[in-house]
Design a protein around this motif. Sequence first.
Motif, PDB file in Angstrom:
ATOM      1  N   ARG A   4       0.816  -1.224   0.000  1.00  0.00           N
ATOM      2  CA  ARG A   4       0.000   0.000   0.000  1.00  0.00           C
ATOM      3  C   ARG A   4       0.847   1.269   0.000  1.00  0.00           C
ATOM      4  NH1 ARG A   4      -3.364  -3.054   3.830  1.00  0.00           N
ATOM      5  NH2 ARG A   4      -2.292  -2.016   5.553  1.00  0.00           N
ATOM      6  N   LEU A   5       2.078   1.167   0.471  1.00  0.00           N
ATOM      7  CA  LEU A   5       2.953   2.336   0.527  1.00  0.00           C
ATOM      8  C   LEU A   5       3.450   2.695  -0.877  1.00  0.00           C
ATOM      9  CD1 LEU A   5       4.999   1.451   3.736  1.00  0.00           C
ATOM     10  CD2 LEU A   5       3.389   3.355   3.473  1.00  0.00           C
ATOM     11  N   PRO A   6       3.878   3.944  -1.088  1.00  0.00           N
ATOM     12  CA  PRO A   6       4.333   4.380  -2.420  1.00  0.00           C
ATOM     13  C   PRO A   6       5.744   3.899  -2.735  1.00  0.00           C
ATOM     14  CG  PRO A   6       4.563   6.189  -0.887  1.00  0.00           C
ATOM     15  CD  PRO A   6       3.904   5.061  -0.111  1.00  0.00           C
ATOM     16  N   ILE A   7       5.911   2.585  -2.723  1.00  0.00           N
ATOM     17  CA  ILE A   7       7.212   1.978  -3.017  1.00  0.00           C
ATOM     18  C   ILE A   7       7.152   1.405  -4.422  1.00  0.00           C
ATOM     19  CG2 ILE A   7       8.853   0.182  -2.365  1.00  0.00           C
ATOM     20  CD1 ILE A   7       7.753   0.455   0.512  1.00  0.00           C
ATOM     21  N   GLU A   8       8.061   1.833  -5.262  1.00  0.00           N
ATOM     22  CA  GLU A   8       8.038   1.436  -6.666  1.00  0.00           C
ATOM     23  C   GLU A   8       9.111   0.414  -7.006  1.00  0.00           C
ATOM     24  OE1 GLU A   8       8.473   5.171  -8.617  1.00  0.00           O
ATOM     25  OE2 GLU A   8       6.618   5.994  -7.778  1.00  0.00           O
ATOM     26  N   THR A   9       9.987   0.111  -6.050  1.00  0.00           N
ATOM     27  CA  THR A   9      11.093  -0.805  -6.314  1.00  0.00           C
ATOM     28  C   THR A   9      11.185  -1.864  -5.224  1.00  0.00           C
ATOM     29  OG1 THR A   9      12.342   0.975  -7.381  1.00  0.00           O
ATOM     30  CG2 THR A   9      13.575  -0.978  -6.702  1.00  0.00           C
ATOM     31  N   PHE A  10      11.024  -3.120  -5.614  1.00  0.00           N
ATOM     32  CA  PHE A  10      11.165  -4.258  -4.705  1.00  0.00           C
ATOM     33  C   PHE A  10      12.229  -5.201  -5.267  1.00  0.00           C
ATOM     34  CE2 PHE A  10       6.933  -2.711  -3.891  1.00  0.00           C
ATOM     35  CZ  PHE A  10       6.689  -2.951  -2.551  1.00  0.00           C
ATOM     36  N   TRP A  11      13.186  -5.552  -4.419  1.00  0.00           N
ATOM     37  CA  TRP A  11      14.158  -6.598  -4.755  1.00  0.00           C
ATOM     38  C   TRP A  11      13.968  -7.743  -3.765  1.00  0.00           C
ATOM     39  CZ3 TRP A  11      17.968  -7.021  -8.542  1.00  0.00           C
ATOM     40  CH2 TRP A  11      18.117  -5.905  -9.372  1.00  0.00           C
ATOM     41  N   THR A  12      14.141  -8.948  -4.247  1.00  0.00           N
ATOM     42  CA  THR A  12      13.999 -10.091  -3.354  1.00  0.00           C
ATOM     43  C   THR A  12      14.819 -11.272  -3.849  1.00  0.00           C
ATOM     44  OG1 THR A  12      12.411 -11.580  -2.278  1.00  0.00           O
ATOM     45  CG2 THR A  12      11.933 -10.948  -4.548  1.00  0.00           C
ATOM     46  N   THR A  13      15.275 -12.078  -2.895  1.00  0.00           N
ATOM     47  CA  THR A  13      15.914 -13.357  -3.216  1.00  0.00           C
ATOM     48  C   THR A  13      14.903 -14.496  -3.084  1.00  0.00           C
ATOM     49  OG1 THR A  13      16.665 -13.444  -0.912  1.00  0.00           O
ATOM     50  CG2 THR A  13      18.239 -12.636  -2.551  1.00  0.00           C
ATOM     51  N   ASN A  14      13.667 -14.178  -2.736  1.00  0.00           N
ATOM     52  CA  ASN A  14      12.623 -15.191  -2.565  1.00  0.00           C
ATOM     53  C   ASN A  14      12.101 -15.655  -3.924  1.00  0.00           C
ATOM     54  OD1 ASN A  14      12.927 -14.665   0.135  1.00  0.00           O
ATOM     55  ND2 ASN A  14      11.084 -13.422   0.318  1.00  0.00           N
ATOM     56  N   TYR A  15      11.682 -16.917  -3.980  1.00  0.00           N
ATOM     57  CA  TYR A  15      11.112 -17.465  -5.207  1.00  0.00           C
ATOM     58  C   TYR A  15       9.588 -17.335  -5.231  1.00  0.00           C
ATOM     59  CZ  TYR A  15      15.600 -19.955  -4.709  1.00  0.00           C
ATOM     60  OH  TYR A  15      16.920 -20.272  -4.509  1.00  0.00           O
ATOM     61  N   ASP A  16       8.964 -17.159  -4.086  1.00  0.00           N
ATOM     62  CA  ASP A  16       7.499 -17.147  -4.012  1.00  0.00           C
ATOM     63  C   ASP A  16       6.918 -15.889  -4.666  1.00  0.00           C
ATOM     64  OD1 ASP A  16       6.994 -14.964  -1.945  1.00  0.00           O
ATOM     65  OD2 ASP A  16       8.339 -16.262  -0.820  1.00  0.00           O
TER      66      ASP A  16
END
Length: 479
Positions: free
Chosen positions: A100-112
């Motif tokens: 819901r927050l105004p975050i436009e960039t997500f990085w993850t090492t998760n596969y899900d």
Amino acid sequence: MSSEREKQVFLDRFLGELLEHNAGIFAGAGLSIPAGYVNWKSLLKPLADELGIDIEAETDLITLAQFHVNDNGRHRLNQEILDQLGKSSAPTENHKILARLPIETFWTTNYDKLIERSLEQAGKLPDVKYTVNQLATTRKGRDAVVYKMHGDVDHADSAVITKDDYERYFLDKGPYVNALSGDLVSKTFLFIGFGLSDPNLDYVLSRIRISFKEHQRQHYCIFKVVERKDCPSDEIFQHESIRQGLLIKDLQRFNIKTILVNDYSEITDMLKTLEHRYRRNTVFLSGSAHEFAPWDRESVERFLCSLGEILVDKGFKVASGVGLGIGNAFITGVIRKVYQKPGLRIADYAILRPFPQYIEDADERAETWSEYRKDLIGRAGVAIFFMGNKDLEGTTALAGGVEEEFKLAEEMNLSVLPIGASGWMAQELWDRVVANWEGYFPGSTEELKKSFQKLGEDVDDPDQLLSRIIETLELICKE
């Protein structure tokens, strides 16, 4: 554990980055575990058992995965990833808040798929990237980019998990290293559910540290304090405690500030506070006016225009459904002030959504308006209620829509500010809040209570309410 002051400093600074759209998230397995997914040790435990290795004694899980592939080929490992992480689970509360927050960039090492699923549930369009070729394409209309730097559960054969995968990463997925390096330089990241021990991330952070030295951008991570109950023995507890302290100190080389919590629920509490404080910067105006008493139409419109100007000038974003008799004047003030300031954009200061009028079926119209209200009010943290009357077969009546918006604001935990002095439905709502002050503003200061009470005092000219409204808003933002 971090002090309350350290937590507040983090919240203040990260909120500032959110408001400037400079915030990013780096998510590890810890973010997904509460949804029912496994961590690396649990994922690899069946494979370790097959090799005759005690998973609890093993620290190099990348090499362990490689050992199993050496003996059995890749298929068994791929099947384990699919079996353990392929199930459909609902996003956690932390996922929902972040989405819901105004975050436009997500990085993850998760596969899900929890991050992209939570973004979709929040009404956003994610642009998911788990192959190198996807980095060169852009999904039209995207709201956020999700970089799955180690792959996706539906493509387990290309997931990064073994020693071979890591050794070839810079050949096979080098563009991800460049993309992550750019984001870490230009955005402030919150590392959440992540141990910060991944070799690829360590390489990227090292490159940035060497290039920028003491000028590295500030980032944050959240760790739970190691406790005896989490460890099978005193020796392991002592080892993990010492190691955590050393890791926290080492992260300072990369300008990553660690926030320590005693319980994972504190992370959710901090994220809720962050969301609440972000939403407080958006003010929703509810109201309607067929009749302008106790004042005249000209005075009311002048007041509303001035209110719109002042809110923008104070840095607030406004949301409005353009209520009958009050919406146009309010919007005029907002737009006028935005255009007076070079570099400002209407979209950064206003969410203007006129209600759809031309829906013939009454039931369909009511349902549409209800969903419309939820969407609009859900974007704000404070709701102002002004006047609230309508024409009902030649008689001026209280506006039920304004009361419905008040109830929605209650449900969505907005701070409600009925302007009692404006009469009509707003007067009734002001009385309701005063009668149950602790219910609406629990633990608030006496100063805020006195300021709110002034909103119900009669004035000869509505312009006299401007300073009172702003004073109350600013006190709410300090709470």
